[in-house]
Design a protein around this motif. Structure first.
Motif, PDB file in Angstrom:
ATOM      1  N   PHE A 110      49.210  32.412  37.250  1.00 26.84           N
ATOM      2  CA  PHE A 110      47.949  32.431  36.523  1.00 26.84           C
ATOM      3  C   PHE A 110      47.201  31.120  36.682  1.00 26.84           C
ATOM      4  CE2 PHE A 110      45.553  35.137  34.141  1.00 26.84           C
ATOM      5  CZ  PHE A 110      46.295  36.170  33.595  1.00 26.84           C
ATOM      6  N   LEU A 113      45.720  30.789  40.103  1.00 22.27           N
ATOM      7  CA  LEU A 113      44.539  31.623  40.293  1.00 22.27           C
ATOM      8  C   LEU A 113      43.336  30.972  39.602  1.00 22.27           C
ATOM      9  CD1 LEU A 113      44.601  34.196  41.829  1.00 22.27           C
ATOM     10  CD2 LEU A 113      44.800  35.480  39.701  1.00 22.27           C
ATOM     11  N   LEU A 117      39.773  29.368  41.363  1.00 18.01           N
ATOM     12  CA  LEU A 117      38.379  29.671  41.012  1.00 18.01           C
ATOM     13  C   LEU A 117      37.640  28.420  40.548  1.00 18.01           C
ATOM     14  CD1 LEU A 117      37.766  33.025  39.188  1.00 18.01           C
ATOM     15  CD2 LEU A 117      36.810  32.152  41.306  1.00 18.01           C
ATOM     16  N   ARG A 121      34.248  25.506  42.473  1.00 18.17           N
ATOM     17  CA  ARG A 121      33.009  24.905  41.935  1.00 18.17           C
ATOM     18  C   ARG A 121      33.142  23.428  41.643  1.00 18.17           C
ATOM     19  NH1 ARG A 121      34.272  29.710  38.689  1.00 18.17           N
ATOM     20  NH2 ARG A 121      32.730  31.291  39.187  1.00 18.17           N
ATOM     21  N   SER A 169      47.395  35.451  52.279  1.00 14.29           N
ATOM     22  CA  SER A 169      46.431  36.394  51.735  1.00 14.29           C
ATOM     23  C   SER A 169      47.168  37.577  51.094  1.00 14.29           C
ATOM     24  CB  SER A 169      45.545  36.844  52.898  1.00 14.29           C
ATOM     25  OG  SER A 169      44.563  37.727  52.471  1.00 14.29           O
ATOM     26  N   ALA A 173      47.114  38.174  47.030  1.00 17.93           N
ATOM     27  CA  ALA A 173      46.559  39.443  46.547  1.00 17.93           C
ATOM     28  C   ALA A 173      47.598  40.190  45.727  1.00 17.93           C
ATOM     29  CB  ALA A 173      46.099  40.285  47.723  1.00 17.93           C
ATOM     30  N   MET A 176      48.008  38.525  42.408  1.00 14.28           N
ATOM     31  CA  MET A 176      46.864  38.766  41.537  1.00 14.28           C
ATOM     32  C   MET A 176      46.938  40.167  40.943  1.00 14.28           C
ATOM     33  SD  MET A 176      42.857  38.097  42.301  1.00 14.28           S
ATOM     34  CE  MET A 176      42.347  39.658  42.974  1.00 14.28           C
ATOM     35  N   GLN A 177      47.207  41.142  41.795  1.00 14.34           N
ATOM     36  CA  GLN A 177      47.287  42.515  41.297  1.00 14.34           C
ATOM     37  C   GLN A 177      48.414  42.664  40.272  1.00 14.34           C
ATOM     38  OE1 GLN A 177      45.188  44.994  42.097  1.00 14.34           O
ATOM     39  NE2 GLN A 177      44.004  43.773  43.554  1.00 14.34           N
ATOM     40  N   LEU A 180      47.169  41.126  37.062  1.00  8.45           N
ATOM     41  CA  LEU A 180      46.074  41.839  36.395  1.00  8.45           C
ATOM     42  C   LEU A 180      46.458  43.261  36.000  1.00  8.45           C
ATOM     43  CD1 LEU A 180      43.084  40.583  38.570  1.00  8.45           C
ATOM     44  CD2 LEU A 180      43.755  39.794  36.296  1.00  8.45           C
TER      45      LEU A 180
ATOM     46  N   PHE B  24      26.467  32.210  36.721  1.00 11.01           N
ATOM     47  CA  PHE B  24      27.906  32.427  36.535  1.00 11.01           C
ATOM     48  C   PHE B  24      28.635  32.307  37.877  1.00 11.01           C
ATOM     49  CE2 PHE B  24      27.267  35.295  32.534  1.00 11.01           C
ATOM     50  CZ  PHE B  24      26.847  34.176  31.836  1.00 11.01           C
ATOM     51  N   ALA B  25      27.996  32.792  38.929  1.00  9.85           N
ATOM     52  CA  ALA B  25      28.639  32.715  40.240  1.00  9.85           C
ATOM     53  C   ALA B  25      28.756  31.268  40.683  1.00  9.85           C
ATOM     54  CB  ALA B  25      27.834  33.509  41.265  1.00  9.85           C
ATOM     55  N   GLY B  28      30.601  29.406  37.166  1.00  8.12           N
ATOM     56  CA  GLY B  28      31.609  30.059  36.332  1.00  8.12           C
ATOM     57  C   GLY B  28      31.049  30.330  34.938  1.00  8.12           C
ATOM     58  N   TYR B  29      31.572  31.361  34.324  1.00 10.02           N
ATOM     59  CA  TYR B  29      31.060  31.785  33.017  1.00 10.02           C
ATOM     60  C   TYR B  29      31.167  30.686  31.970  1.00 10.02           C
ATOM     61  CZ  TYR B  29      31.098  34.268  28.529  1.00 10.02           C
ATOM     62  OH  TYR B  29      30.863  34.664  27.245  1.00 10.02           O
ATOM     63  N   PHE B 110      31.972  36.761  43.284  1.00  8.19           N
ATOM     64  CA  PHE B 110      32.420  35.640  42.471  1.00  8.19           C
ATOM     65  C   PHE B 110      32.494  36.011  41.005  1.00  8.19           C
ATOM     66  CE2 PHE B 110      33.786  31.562  42.759  1.00  8.19           C
ATOM     67  CZ  PHE B 110      33.379  30.937  43.918  1.00  8.19           C
ATOM     68  N   LEU B 113      35.451  38.225  40.298  1.00  7.85           N
ATOM     69  CA  LEU B 113      36.715  37.496  40.296  1.00  7.85           C
ATOM     70  C   LEU B 113      36.866  36.719  38.983  1.00  7.85           C
ATOM     71  CD1 LEU B 113      38.684  37.541  42.566  1.00  7.85           C
ATOM     72  CD2 LEU B 113      37.753  35.395  43.430  1.00  7.85           C
ATOM     73  N   ASP B 114      35.831  35.973  38.677  1.00  9.28           N
ATOM     74  CA  ASP B 114      35.775  35.193  37.445  1.00  9.28           C
ATOM     75  C   ASP B 114      36.034  36.099  36.241  1.00  9.28           C
ATOM     76  OD1 ASP B 114      34.566  32.325  36.731  1.00  9.28           O
ATOM     77  OD2 ASP B 114      33.813  33.731  35.232  1.00  9.28           O
ATOM     78  N   GLN B 116      37.545  39.014  36.184  1.00  8.93           N
ATOM     79  CA  GLN B 116      38.902  39.544  36.152  1.00  8.93           C
ATOM     80  C   GLN B 116      39.861  38.567  35.485  1.00  8.93           C
ATOM     81  OE1 GLN B 116      40.166  40.890  40.007  1.00  8.93           O
ATOM     82  NE2 GLN B 116      38.535  42.442  40.132  1.00  8.93           N
ATOM     83  N   LEU B 117      39.711  37.314  35.826  1.00  4.54           N
ATOM     84  CA  LEU B 117      40.579  36.312  35.197  1.00  4.54           C
ATOM     85  C   LEU B 117      40.296  36.184  33.712  1.00  4.54           C
ATOM     86  CD1 LEU B 117      41.282  33.141  37.309  1.00  4.54           C
ATOM     87  CD2 LEU B 117      42.851  34.775  36.300  1.00  4.54           C
ATOM     88  N   ASP B 172      40.111  43.314  47.527  1.00  3.80           N
ATOM     89  CA  ASP B 172      40.018  42.145  46.644  1.00  3.80           C
ATOM     90  C   ASP B 172      40.559  40.894  47.325  1.00  3.80           C
ATOM     91  OD1 ASP B 172      38.884  43.624  44.707  1.00  3.80           O
ATOM     92  OD2 ASP B 172      40.624  43.718  43.383  1.00  3.80           O
ATOM     93  N   ALA B 173      41.716  41.063  47.963  1.00  2.00           N
ATOM     94  CA  ALA B 173      42.327  39.906  48.604  1.00  2.00           C
ATOM     95  C   ALA B 173      41.411  39.358  49.688  1.00  2.00           C
ATOM     96  CB  ALA B 173      43.669  40.283  49.198  1.00  2.00           C
ATOM     97  N   MET B 176      38.466  37.628  48.125  1.00  4.77           N
ATOM     98  CA  MET B 176      38.857  36.356  47.530  1.00  4.77           C
ATOM     99  C   MET B 176      39.029  35.298  48.608  1.00  4.77           C
ATOM    100  SD  MET B 176      41.826  35.630  44.757  1.00  4.77           S
ATOM    101  CE  MET B 176      43.237  35.287  45.791  1.00  4.77           C
TER     102      MET B 176
END
Lengths: 203, 203, 203, 203
Positions: A110, A113, A117, A121, A169, A173, A176-177, A180, B24-25, B28-29, B110, B113-114, B116-117, B172-173, B176
DNA sequence: CATGAATGAGATTTCATTCAT
DNA sequence: TATGAATGAAATCTCATTCAT
């Protein structure tokens, strides 16, 4: 006294990092406040700042530790294996047989991941992430593929960089799956992936 | 007047959501502040709160829109294709040929992904994510596989749920990796994945 | 609405600056906390940060205002005086006849003193202090002495920069003493200083 | 043992006070943290608190020492001078010929200035400042003027308190200016001040 | 509906001081 | 005495949200 003190300091740092791993995994880096970390670690605000100079430093150190702890046991296992093909196979098995993942591993994934992200940024984080990946994760697989080629075990025309990324990769993946959507049965998917990867690179 | 007003409202909402997607992209949120959103949208704080009752609501609505806009054109394209195998092939091509991704798509990925986490730590978000995925993304692939099986195009012994997840897991992979390591050449990896997936499900 | 708003904003800024002047004078810049300022101003934390982006900015703006408000009325008075000698005499009288100083003036002097000391350790502040002094206080006296020389009122061999500094040196010292030892009778000392200064510069 | 221990304690105290003088002069009392003091002194936090019970106590003790060290050598020099006029002249020369000031003296002046301002907001400090000034600095000049009057060297109608303050007012102002604007040539100003002061008090 | 000034809870970080060793 | 890790109150500043106009 310095010896006791150094050991004590190392333990405290680790304790803080473990707390941070727990909190960051549960809530995410940005949502976890220093006070939550303080509360969870059982230390005082000031104590934490004696060991790390900012929340971000904790995050960075935590990441370093996670990747190191993830890779080091693999590296030492791999050294004992005779062929490069077996090494690659071991890598798949290692990650895929993490089922059921223990809490600590889930947390570590976690955080990774989350960090990936955030890093996309934040230049500082990106630098660290690059270093960690390039020097540890990517290098590990790359050198196996390289040696496999040189030893004549693997096809000569595979592009090492691409296959290295392909490997990670898959792993990322899958992790992550699993994180989630933990209820899904990935074992069968994963077995396929391993077979297909090995087939492609083997002579 | 109500009609004009309704249309105006819809436009304003969309404008805000688009701004939010961009912000957000990019950051990030959690890092994006309402002020940044206000600045980027060109609206006032109050105006935004007239359309959405919180920052989180914007996030949720944005996600709904992104998934809808991602899936709807695919669904209408797929309706025009005669066989289910072609439909699956089209899906791979659609995602994999997004190279080079346009800015808007990158942003959308993006944000997903954001999200989902974030969702993995927030029950409200998780509920929405589940709905969106189950009802749109998963359902889309699932129904193709189902129909393919029934039409005799695909193997009868494949486990539909697993292959559905497998498909999205690939997508997704890949996305990402493309976002996090944009300089890498994934085309060749991706072609392989498509071939191997199609082979496995075809009779 | 913008007009009302602009005026309102100006008033709020001034209100905050006046509060700051009071607090900084009473306790000193470093000891005064934002919360004390918040309390004294009657505004909220956030409100203050809408007008100034940091405590230091308040300090800098306050200093600018204090020096401006100190010098501007003097400048306009001086314009009405016919000779440069009278102008210099007026300056002495202006500062020396501030007895008894009103609270607001005492506060302003305190803040200036406090700022001078802080500035000597902080480049940003020093830059501002230099600007304020060079452009306002020093320039004021310098130009009078210059014109006095050119007009033949004053001795030709006085060094203008030195006498300018000498003037302000007297004023600052007197104000400091008055603030620190308010019970002492400075009137007679001061009269001497004025006489001796004027004698030295007059032909 | 107690004697050695006492001497050791005295040395430690002095070492701490000297460090404090350096740090407080460079950054100011409020900005200097105990950690900076600890770092500069080379001692441990605990050690410092064995000798002084708080940061403020260090400040107060430091001030006492500075004023004492400033005045004592002057007092012993003055005892060797035959007339009171020469004593006053010596005082001017002593302060004015400090050009160029050595670092230690600059630091001492800085700390005094800083302390004067702090004291004006803190009753404890003000009490000490008053004592130090009244008992040492003011008393020194006052007694010279007194004896000069009695000896018939000085005018009988001068107001001793006022002239005492006038003297120190000159010195403080000159030192302040020298510290804040070190590049300026005060020698000529200062010579004037001395002459004019002596003239006024001499019969 | 629109505005944007105001709010105030809460975030991160600092630092004088204590105290177990 | 000496040490320096630990403490926690308090400082500065941010930001999602509200509401008077």
């Amino acid at each position: 006294m310095p010896i006791v003190s150094e050991e004590h300091k190392r333990q405290r740092r680790n304790h803080i990092l473990l707390s941070a791993q727990h909190c960051f995994a549960k809530k995410g880096y940005h949502i976890t406040s220093m006070d939550q970390l303080v509360q969870h670690s059982g230390l005082s605000r000031g104590a934490i700042y004696n060991y790390f100079k900012s929340k971000e430093e904790i995050y960075l150190e935590l990441m370093k530790g996670i990747v190191t702890r993830e890779i080091e046991p693999i590296e030492s296992q791999i050294k004992t294996l005779p062929t490069n093909l077996e090494k690659i196979a071991y890598l798949f098995d290692h990650y895929y047989q993490l089922e059921p993942m223990c809490e600590e591993q889930k947390e570590a994934f976690f955080v990774q991941l989350d960090f990936q992200l955030s890093a996309s940024r934040n230049p500082d984080m990106m630098t660290l992430l690059d270093e960690l990946h390039k020097n540890m994760k990517f290098e590990l697989v790359k050198s196996i593929l390289q040696e496999g080629k040189e030893a004549g075990e693997l096809k000569l025309n595979i592009h090492i960089d691409i296959y290295t990324h392909m490997f990670w990769s898959f792993i990322d993946a899958a992790n992550m799956q699993r994180i989630l959507f933990p209820e899904l049965p990935y074992q069968s998917i994963i077995r396929d992936q391993k077979q297909s990867f090995l087939t492609k690179i083997t002579k």
